[in-house]
Design a protein around this motif. Structure first.
Motif, mmCIF file in Angstrom:
data_model
loop_
_atom_site.group_PDB
_atom_site.id
_atom_site.type_symbol
_atom_site.label_atom_id
_atom_site.label_comp_id
_atom_site.label_asym_id
_atom_site.label_seq_id
_atom_site.Cartn_x
_atom_site.Cartn_y
_atom_site.Cartn_z
ATOM 1 N N GLY A 57 -21.812 77.542 5.861
ATOM 2 C CA GLY A 57 -20.836 78.613 6.008
ATOM 3 C C GLY A 57 -21.073 79.475 7.234
ATOM 4 O O GLY A 57 -20.159 80.194 7.671
ATOM 5 N N HIS A 58 -22.281 79.414 7.787
ATOM 6 C CA HIS A 58 -22.603 80.182 8.987
ATOM 7 C C HIS A 58 -22.526 79.316 10.249
ATOM 8 O O HIS A 58 -22.856 79.798 11.331
ATOM 9 C CB HIS A 58 -24.008 80.774 8.872
ATOM 10 C CG HIS A 58 -24.148 81.752 7.754
ATOM 11 N ND1 HIS A 58 -23.770 83.071 7.847
ATOM 12 C CD2 HIS A 58 -24.616 81.580 6.474
ATOM 13 C CE1 HIS A 58 -24.004 83.687 6.696
ATOM 14 N NE2 HIS A 58 -24.518 82.813 5.857
ATOM 15 N N GLU A 197 -33.231 79.195 20.445
ATOM 16 C CA GLU A 197 -33.146 80.448 19.703
ATOM 17 C C GLU A 197 -33.381 80.294 18.209
ATOM 18 O O GLU A 197 -34.011 81.152 17.572
ATOM 19 C CB GLU A 197 -31.781 81.100 19.953
ATOM 20 C CG GLU A 197 -31.616 81.724 21.323
ATOM 21 C CD GLU A 197 -31.334 80.732 22.434
ATOM 22 O OE1 GLU A 197 -31.303 81.138 23.604
ATOM 23 O OE2 GLU A 197 -31.129 79.529 22.134
ATOM 24 N N VAL A 198 -32.883 79.206 17.612
ATOM 25 C CA VAL A 198 -33.067 78.996 16.175
ATOM 26 C C VAL A 198 -34.540 78.787 15.845
ATOM 27 O O VAL A 198 -35.064 79.331 14.862
ATOM 28 C CB VAL A 198 -32.217 77.799 15.704
ATOM 29 C CG1 VAL A 198 -32.635 77.339 14.310
ATOM 30 C CG2 VAL A 198 -30.731 78.173 15.708
ATOM 31 N N GLY A 202 -36.840 81.187 13.474
ATOM 32 C CA GLY A 202 -37.481 80.607 12.302
ATOM 33 C C GLY A 202 -38.970 80.849 12.275
ATOM 34 O O GLY A 202 -39.542 81.194 11.233
ATOM 35 N N HIS A 203 -39.633 80.674 13.420
ATOM 36 C CA HIS A 203 -41.074 80.917 13.471
ATOM 37 C C HIS A 203 -41.405 82.365 13.114
ATOM 38 O O HIS A 203 -42.345 82.629 12.360
ATOM 39 C CB HIS A 203 -41.608 80.623 14.873
ATOM 40 C CG HIS A 203 -41.834 79.175 15.146
ATOM 41 N ND1 HIS A 203 -42.522 78.353 14.292
ATOM 42 C CD2 HIS A 203 -41.461 78.397 16.196
ATOM 43 C CE1 HIS A 203 -42.573 77.131 14.797
ATOM 44 N NE2 HIS A 203 -41.927 77.128 15.951
ATOM 45 N N LYS A 204 -40.638 83.277 13.627
ATOM 46 C CA LYS A 204 -40.949 84.693 13.444
ATOM 47 C C LYS A 204 -40.516 85.236 12.086
ATOM 48 O O LYS A 204 -41.228 86.021 11.455
ATOM 49 C CB LYS A 204 -40.296 85.517 14.556
ATOM 50 C CG LYS A 204 -40.713 86.980 14.554
ATOM 51 C CD LYS A 204 -40.181 87.707 15.784
ATOM 52 C CE LYS A 204 -40.653 89.154 15.809
ATOM 53 N NZ LYS A 204 -40.160 89.864 17.019
ATOM 54 N N HIS A 205 -39.343 84.803 11.591
ATOM 55 C CA HIS A 205 -38.760 85.422 10.409
ATOM 56 C C HIS A 205 -38.549 84.474 9.231
ATOM 57 O O HIS A 205 -38.368 84.943 8.108
ATOM 58 C CB HIS A 205 -37.421 86.063 10.772
ATOM 59 C CG HIS A 205 -37.497 87.071 11.876
ATOM 60 N ND1 HIS A 205 -38.035 88.330 11.695
ATOM 61 C CD2 HIS A 205 -37.124 87.005 13.184
ATOM 62 C CE1 HIS A 205 -37.968 89.007 12.833
ATOM 63 N NE2 HIS A 205 -37.440 88.222 13.757
ATOM 64 N N GLY A 206 -38.516 83.166 9.473
ATOM 65 C CA GLY A 206 -38.262 82.219 8.398
ATOM 66 C C GLY A 206 -36.845 81.665 8.438
ATOM 67 O O GLY A 206 -35.925 82.282 8.995
ATOM 68 N N VAL A 207 -36.689 80.489 7.833
ATOM 69 C CA VAL A 207 -35.424 79.768 7.901
ATOM 70 C C VAL A 207 -34.309 80.473 7.140
ATOM 71 O O VAL A 207 -33.140 80.385 7.530
ATOM 72 C CB VAL A 207 -35.616 78.328 7.378
ATOM 73 C CG1 VAL A 207 -34.297 77.598 7.266
ATOM 74 C CG2 VAL A 207 -36.566 77.556 8.301
ATOM 75 N N TRP A 212 -32.606 84.290 11.419
ATOM 76 C CA TRP A 212 -32.362 82.857 11.629
ATOM 77 C C TRP A 212 -30.877 82.556 11.495
ATOM 78 O O TRP A 212 -30.306 81.812 12.305
ATOM 79 C CB TRP A 212 -33.171 82.042 10.615
ATOM 80 C CG TRP A 212 -33.129 80.558 10.843
ATOM 81 C CD1 TRP A 212 -34.000 79.825 11.597
ATOM 82 C CD2 TRP A 212 -32.176 79.633 10.308
ATOM 83 N NE1 TRP A 212 -33.647 78.487 11.561
ATOM 84 C CE2 TRP A 212 -32.530 78.341 10.774
ATOM 85 C CE3 TRP A 212 -31.062 79.752 9.478
ATOM 86 C CZ2 TRP A 212 -31.809 77.201 10.456
ATOM 87 C CZ3 TRP A 212 -30.332 78.613 9.153
ATOM 88 C CH2 TRP A 212 -30.705 77.349 9.635
ATOM 89 N N VAL A 213 -30.251 83.117 10.494
ATOM 90 C CA VAL A 213 -28.815 82.904 10.292
ATOM 91 C C VAL A 213 -28.030 83.427 11.495
ATOM 92 O O VAL A 213 -27.086 82.778 11.970
ATOM 93 C CB VAL A 213 -28.344 83.582 8.991
ATOM 94 C CG1 VAL A 213 -26.817 83.577 8.899
ATOM 95 C CG2 VAL A 213 -28.939 82.864 7.780
ATOM 96 N N ALA A 214 -28.413 84.589 12.007
ATOM 97 C CA ALA A 214 -27.717 85.143 13.171
ATOM 98 C C ALA A 214 -27.869 84.225 14.385
ATOM 99 O O ALA A 214 -26.910 84.024 15.149
ATOM 100 C CB ALA A 214 -28.262 86.534 13.482
#
Length: 373
Positions: A57-58, A197-198, A202-207, A212-214
């Motif tokens: 959806g994103h 960027e993804v 992901g490394h910093k904040h998680g999937v 990550w969604v942004a």
């Protein structure tokens, strides 16, 4: 419990086939991609097929173009140095020789980081497989690379992107727009566009994080730009990612005897290359690591890994010398850390990769433009 290998390991649908298919598509000879007057390879670093579908959806542009069959396998280890090099050469790690994140230099007996330590190694000989750009220009086709300006002269660029004309660009929309512009203006060209960027989010904040969604939404929006007529675009990734919570981090320290008989620990937290002292009983050490890491990681010897085809069907002498005497391949969402390592910054990472879970292994193969049927 035996090591469970991905079924895609023996499948022709693998990132090692991307470069050959792109070149064949320019000639109308690919059985995977339609003929195109020029081609664009977009690599979204760290975007696994499973997380992409979970967040469809994103990513309306990507998900609407992604059929059920539009997935394939990465290479082992599922790390950027190994996998990007396979994407850009068509060779498995056993041939191109970048067999991990940090590996031992056999002659110097030191660990070298395959992304940053190119002052210690010659990019032209350490990675000797011809790149897709060299293959393209040898056939008379133009080849372009789109990335950050700071990457233009790096050792990793010279190892994996040589033969391509480098063009810097900033934001994802700018990189995609420039890639499409170059492809449109140069019939027969192959254009590579790198989007990290993804992976960084992901490394910093998680999937599953908002960050990550942004990042995914930004990439998807950039790829919603109109593809020029006759240009084929393939969107794929080098690997996926899993989130590792703090309680699943295992620190291998001297107090636990983890450094007994060990000379170096390289690789990364989800796929360690372990290099032993020359006089150690490797059989006994292998048995001890297997016992102590049971349920957390699969521990295999170099010979077992090569015989299982983990690094591809062929392994050069150069690559063999860089592979660990033992490898600890994390299961589930576990990460293994060398407690004696000087740099412990990796312990702050949430999203990680390197092992063989489907989340890390399966990547999208999404066709846009002339490739979309």
């Amino acid at each position: 419990m035996p090591l469970m290998l991905p079924s895609a390991l023996d499948s022709p649908r693998n990132i090692t086939g991307v470069a050959p298919h792109l070149l064949a598509a320019l000639r109308g000879e690919s059985d995977e991609l339609a003929r195109a007057r020029s081609v664009v390879l977009v690599v979204v670093d760290g975007l696994g097929a499973i997380p992409l579908r979970a967040h469809a959806g994103h990513a309306r542009t990507l998900s609407s173009a992604m059929a059920k069959k539009d997935v394939g396998g990465a290479v082992f280890p599922t790390t950027t140095a190994a996998a990007l090099t396979s994407l850009l050469t068509g060779a498995a790690p056993g041939v191109h020789g970048l067999v991990g994140y940090r590996v031992r230099h056999p002659e110097q007996d030191v660990l070298v980081n395959q992304l940053t330590d190119w002052d210690r190694i010659d990019p032209l000989t350490w990675q000797a497989a011809p790149t897709v750009f060299e293959q393209a220009t040898a056939a008379g086709n133009a080849a372009f690379v789109i990335g950050f300006a700071g990457h233009a002269r790096s050792g990793f660029t010279r190892a994996t992107l040589r033969g391509g004309e480098f063009h810097p660009a900033g934001s994802p929309p700018d990189r995609i727009a420039l890639a499409y512009e170059l492809a449109d203006a140069n019939d027969g060209a192959i254009v590579y566009c790198y989007l990290p960027e993804v992976d960084k989010a992901g490394h910093k904040h998680g999937v599953d994080s908002p960050e990550w969604v942004a990042a995914l939404e930004d990439i998807d929006a950039a790829l919603s730009q109109r593809v020029p007529d006759g240009v084929g675009v393939l969107v794929t990734a080098d690997h996926g990612m899993v989130d590792v919570p703090p309680h699943r981090q295992l620190v291998l320290d001297a107090a636990g005897g983890w450094h007994d008989g060990i000379r170096h620990i390289g690789g990364e937290p989800r796929m360690m290359h372990v290099y032993t002292e020359p006089d150690i009983d490797q059989g006994a050490l292998l048995a001890r690591w297997r016992r102590d890491l049971e349920g957390f990681a699969d521990v295999v010897s170099r010979t077992e890994a090569i015989d299982a085809g983990l690094f591809g069907p062929l392994v050069s002498d150069a690559a063999r010398g860089r592979i660990g005497d033992l490898m600890a391949i994390a299961r589930s969402n576990v990460a293994l850390y060398d407690g004696a390592a000087e740099d412990q910054r990796g312990r702050g990472m949430v999203g990680q990769h390197g092992a063989l879970t489907p989340e890390e292994w399966r990547v999208p193969f999404i066709k846009l433009g002339a490739f979309r049927r």
